[in-house]
Design an enzyme around this catalytic site. Sequence first.
Site, PDB file in Angstrom:
ATOM      1  N   ARG B  69      -9.079  -1.843   7.373  1.00 47.29           N
ATOM      2  CA  ARG B  69      -8.038  -2.151   8.368  1.00 47.29           C
ATOM      3  C   ARG B  69      -7.503  -0.880   9.035  1.00 47.29           C
ATOM      4  O   ARG B  69      -7.090  -0.901  10.188  1.00 47.29           O
ATOM      5  CB  ARG B  69      -6.912  -2.926   7.665  1.00 47.29           C
ATOM      6  CG  ARG B  69      -5.835  -3.476   8.600  1.00 47.29           C
ATOM      7  CD  ARG B  69      -4.921  -4.398   7.813  1.00 47.29           C
ATOM      8  NE  ARG B  69      -3.578  -4.523   8.395  1.00 47.29           N
ATOM      9  CZ  ARG B  69      -3.198  -5.489   9.201  1.00 47.29           C
ATOM     10  NH1 ARG B  69      -4.032  -6.427   9.570  1.00 47.29           N
ATOM     11  NH2 ARG B  69      -1.962  -5.547   9.666  1.00 47.29           N
ATOM     12  N   ILE B  95      -1.673  -6.194  15.809  1.00 45.96           N
ATOM     13  CA  ILE B  95      -2.663  -6.641  14.821  1.00 45.96           C
ATOM     14  C   ILE B  95      -1.853  -7.480  13.823  1.00 45.96           C
ATOM     15  O   ILE B  95      -0.797  -7.058  13.357  1.00 45.96           O
ATOM     16  CB  ILE B  95      -3.382  -5.441  14.158  1.00 45.96           C
ATOM     17  CG1 ILE B  95      -4.391  -5.888  13.115  1.00 45.96           C
ATOM     18  CG2 ILE B  95      -2.434  -4.437  13.560  1.00 45.96           C
ATOM     19  CD1 ILE B  95      -5.282  -4.729  12.627  1.00 45.96           C
ATOM     20  N   SER B  96      -2.319  -8.695  13.559  1.00 44.51           N
ATOM     21  CA  SER B  96      -1.493  -9.637  12.790  1.00 44.51           C
ATOM     22  C   SER B  96      -1.296  -9.184  11.346  1.00 44.51           C
ATOM     23  O   SER B  96      -2.062  -8.377  10.815  1.00 44.51           O
ATOM     24  CB  SER B  96      -2.137 -11.018  12.767  1.00 44.51           C
ATOM     25  OG  SER B  96      -2.224 -11.519  14.057  1.00 44.51           O
ATOM     26  N   GLN B  97      -0.269  -9.746  10.749  1.00 42.09           N
ATOM     27  CA  GLN B  97       0.024  -9.542   9.333  1.00 42.09           C
ATOM     28  C   GLN B  97      -1.218  -9.951   8.522  1.00 42.09           C
ATOM     29  O   GLN B  97      -1.780 -11.025   8.769  1.00 42.09           O
ATOM     30  CB  GLN B  97       1.199 -10.466   9.005  1.00 42.09           C
ATOM     31  CG  GLN B  97       1.878 -10.240   7.716  1.00 42.09           C
ATOM     32  CD  GLN B  97       3.146 -11.098   7.620  1.00 42.09           C
ATOM     33  OE1 GLN B  97       3.494 -11.833   8.539  1.00 42.09           O
ATOM     34  NE2 GLN B  97       3.826 -10.974   6.505  1.00 42.09           N
TER      35      GLN B  97
END
Lengths: 813, 246
Positions: B69, B95-97
């Site tokens: 990530r 950028i999502s959780q």
Amino acid sequence: MIRPGFSIFLISAAAISYEILLIRLLSIIQWHHFVSMIISLALLGYGASGTFVALTQKWFVPRFGIFFIGNAILFGLTIVGSFIIVQQIAFNPLEIMWENRQFLRLLGVYLALFVPFFCAANCICIVFIRFKDQIHRIYRFDLLGAGVGALLMVIMLFKFSPATCLKILGAAGPFAAALLALSLHVSWSRRAALGFMLFGCTAPFIWPQEWVSLRISEYKGLSLALRAPNAKIISEHFSPLGWLAVVQSPTIPFRYAPGLSLNCSMEPPPQLGIFTDGGAFSPITWYDGSREHIAYLDYLSSALPYHLLEGPEVLVLGAGGGMDVLMALYHQAKNIDAVEINPQVVELVRRMHADFAGHIYQKKKVMVHLAEARGFVTEGKKSYDLIQVSLLDSFSSSISGAGALTPSYLYTVEALQEYFHRLKPGGFLAITRWLKVPPRDALRLFGTAITACQKLGMDDPGQQLAMIRSWKTATLLLKKDVFSKAEVSAIISFCHERSFDAVYYPGITKTEVNRYNLLEEPYFYQGVTALLGKERNEFVNRYKFHISPTTDDRPYFFHFFKWRTLREILALKGQGGLPLLEWGYPVLIATLLQAAIMSFVLVLLPLALLTRNIMAGRQRGRIIFYFFCLGLAFLFIEMAFIQKFILFLHHPVYSASAVLCAFLIFAGLGSGFSKRWSENFERLRACANGLPIATAVAGIGIISFLYVIFLPLMFQHLMYLSNLWKIPITILLIAPLAFCMGMPFPLGLSKVAYARPDFIPWAWGINGCASVLSAILATILSVHFGFNLVIEIALVLYFISAVILWRPLDKTT
Amino acid sequence: MNKCRVILFTFLVGIVSAGMAFSSDSDEYRAKRERMIEEIEGDVKATSRRIGKKELSKSVMKGMANVPRHEFVPGNLRRSAYENRPLPIGYGQTISQPYIVALMTDLLDIEGDDIVLEVGTGSGYQAAILAQLVKKVYTIEIIKELGEQAKGRLEDLGYKNIAVQVGDGYYGLEGLAPFDGIIVTAAANHVPPPLIKQLRPGGRMVIPVGGAFMTQQLMLVEKRNDGKIITKQVLPVIFVPLTGGH
């Protein structure tokens, strides 16, 4: 004296103009919830300056001219400079619950914007001390300037962009310095004045445009829209009502159709996007007169009432770019009255983009009214088959809670009652809101409608209400009379054909809900049936969000936060639970905390460290308490009336300008009057000690009490007037109240000056601190308890302060 | 001769220390990634009743554990890359959780031979996760700069089964349809009708609903084998709106 007076006038006018302008600027680059922060930091500037000048006067009074000129120039430079710095600070309120650094950045914003107010206040304070003998004259110039400044900025915002206004305001500092230099009678004064004048004339042009260009949050709708290839702003329009940007996005069109049924295979036609303050969105839809191209509108949840009516007379509230008008045209409405508050929006549809919009606002059956929705409904005589309240706010701001602190008078019990009165027999009120899960807006709207029905004398509101939901919107219907069986069948068919879910209609059963867009539990149905049942109050209390009906006294429709849910929401942070919290509220609490810390550090701490005679002895408590109460009470009333008058003047900027103008001018006059008045009391030996304050407090109490009761009625009858009339009426209404409120502070101060003159800086300091806090505290209390309670608390505080100084202060202590 | 020794010594020290730095760097990220996975697993257990299972698919969790990530976030945020929170990636996008990414991927219910369409590439992280699980991922990004960055990044990281396109995702990719799964991470005020057509019967579409940093709920669109469309609103958390007994 005249020239320092004019300098003061100019500085005060510019400072208050800056306050109003900042509300606009921050609304554009961020969101609409910084009003109380801006008022608070302006007061902090004045409070800190009071302490600073009181402690340093022996150095600066002999160098009065240099001190004033230096601060005036700095004021002019920091008006623009501070804002440039604020734009450089990467403060992102959306991230505030994720990243602690955002709190520091918020503090950075607060401190940067504090500086110009501090410099302006330094100019004013030093003149007060230098010209002690003419203090009332200076005070008049100060307050007159402030009053004029408040209104001046509204006028400027009609003519110039906010960034241009900022640059123009920056010239006020050098001009004030020039005026003061002329009054100094020293060898260099004329040359210096000429130099400052020249500087003032060139000041608006020294700032490179890219430095002052507004950097709108990259997360706002406009910024995102402009990311699309070939998207561009094709026109911009400024007014105090907002900055309109019309965006064309030819490669990737807008296609705005909120919650469009999944059964719809049609695509919306091309659209132009109107963004207000970079956020709220309204589309202008391409229309060539063909029904086929706009048939998608029949697949929105808001189309429901047209399936229950034949050729209705329609009133659209919040017409904007005309989407709801198009919907009415599609459904062959007989006549359409479209109400829009912003004339520039109407011009966009009617003239600039008339061909694109298919001349919808010029059609025979469409009548456009430039008015505010509530005012139009209250004063009009015509009745309608359908009143349609448009979806005015953007989804992202609604879902994130950006509007949590913005009052909205469109969705209150009183508003719904007024809409109801304008319905023909068999007519419908239709309101569409964004859908949130777990439900919030929808339940609050339903509950507000039930209360409105009860106030209208209906025995069984459930017979006159219906609600449906798409996956993204919910539409409420309130009927003038009870729903017929045929109408209920039509609702069921409408939902079935579009895969929308029925939330409620008369006679609904549990088996008929939650069929298409499945929720784990039928939360909406459970909620509305509980609201219609006997256990309503218990349900509202036990619900984890605030969904109690909104009223004109507490019109915070978008505020759902309950303190007792906070811990649970924070514990769910890792599982995506934070969106259950509206971020506007934590920002407000953070602002309050930092205001408390900064006012302590900048106002009280220097006094404590640098004054030899620290507040001691028996008098201390009484003096501290008196001035603390006054600081809180004054701002409580001022802030409550700013919010109350939004209903009357329709926009926070108009309300803040008119109410602040009135408070500044008339509190100043009251203050001047109080001196002569108390002298008369003393001459008459009529209980001179406490009576003047008590009399002023009694005046405040009586006027406030009358306003709490009669203002709604007055607003109702005067709502139809234009703001050209309403602004002077507002000033006249506030005048007597402000006049009385201007008295207790100087009356108390004269007592302190007589008994303990060494306590005067403390009196100023404590009052300043309380004011800084109360600007924000008033908003928090209003959100939770309503404006009237804030006013009542203020009256109690005034009463306490009158009691505290009823007995004379002891000179010997 | 001495000079040569010094040069050789310096060269060797340089190589060794660079190697150590690289190794400790990747070790640090690996450890953080493992912690992130543990955290997600814990959150899944806590919400098992809501999402209807005790754990997410093993392949999804494996995919989450494999994708670096930190390569998908701006350089200054790499240290926060494995925190269970959304992060800004520029251009108004996030950028999502990680928990939400895992949940969305799981909701798609995809298998090794599937072909998936993603609308809204963003950093490319979601596509990278999907690429671990399916045969081919097509992803479309509206913002040219983001799309090109993601394309370069995914190529550098060796993802061969991802095709990034810059353009309008509204119409999907008709020529490559039908898709077994579609994920619409770009904000949508309505579900584009062409995407529903391009979903294979039995396929699923997931749409996160909410603003930046705020995924309020997940909209799950299921196209049954008979073509019938069913939608569900999935709240990622267990949050019962009533207190006491309900």
